[in-house]
Design an enzyme around this catalytic site. Structure first.
Site, short mmCIF file in Angstrom:
data_model
loop_
_atom_site.label_atom_id
_atom_site.label_comp_id
_atom_site.label_asym_id
_atom_site.label_seq_id
_atom_site.Cartn_x
_atom_site.Cartn_y
_atom_site.Cartn_z
N HIS A 22 0.98 5.44 0.85
CA HIS A 22 0.12 6.16 1.08
C HIS A 22 0.42 7.75 0.47
CE1 HIS A 22 0.43 3.78 5.68
NE2 HIS A 22 1.29 3.69 5.11
N HIS B 125 0.65 -1.20 0.15
CA HIS B 125 0.01 -0.11 -0.21
C HIS B 125 1.26 1.01 -0.16
CE1 HIS B 125 0.40 -1.31 4.05
NE2 HIS B 125 0.09 -0.15 4.57
#
Ligand code: ZN
Length: 147
Positions: free
Chosen positions: A100, A98
């Site tokens: 950010h 992921h």
């Protein structure tokens, strides 16, 4: 199954910002700052090295869509951090790749903490030695572009 796989399958709730067949973007449930957004590939992988470059390029294209929206939208911010924690020792808490996007304001209190002696300037020989470690591990077809 990790929570990001569950979100990607529509089996866990998320405040979705964007989605397509390979990636999606949604709000971090514990934002560092308001509008802290995560972009993930739908395909499960704990680390970026497990994903092919085409998929990561697509993920990055979604990062850029969200980034441009943060910059253009009515979101209070002075700056943006774009961060990937690739592994637990780097601060990765969910073992699914992921990215950010964290809107930042001056003096918001968030930052990367330097270790003791961090940012000391090594000599040129040490920089060349560490560069050679990375050059040696580059894929063969990219070596002609390195020194
Ligand atoms: Zn996953």
């Amino acid at each position: 199954m990790d929570v990001f796989c569950a979100i990607a399958r529509g089996e866990a709730p998320a405040a979705i910002v964007y989605q397509d067949d390979r990636a999606l973007a949604f709000m971090d449930i514990r934002p560092i700052q308001p509008c802290h957004t995560l972009v993930i590939p739908r395909q499960h992988a704990a680390l970026m090295k497990e994903l092919d470059d085409d998929l990561m390029a697509h993920v990055w294209s979604v990062v850029m869509k969200v980034y441009r929206a943060i910059r253009a939208g009515d979101i209070p911010h002075d700056a943006v951090n774009v961060l990937v924690a690739d592994g637990a020792a780097a601060g990765q808490e969910v073992a699914h790749v992921h990215v950010h996007l964290i809107p930042r304001s001056a003096n918001d209190g968030f930052g990367l903490r330097l270790p003791p002696g961090g940012r000391a300037q090594p000599d040129r020989a040490e920089l060349e030695r560490t560069a050679s470690l990375i050059r040696a591990a580059l894929p063969q077809d990219t070596k002609r572009n390195s020194r």
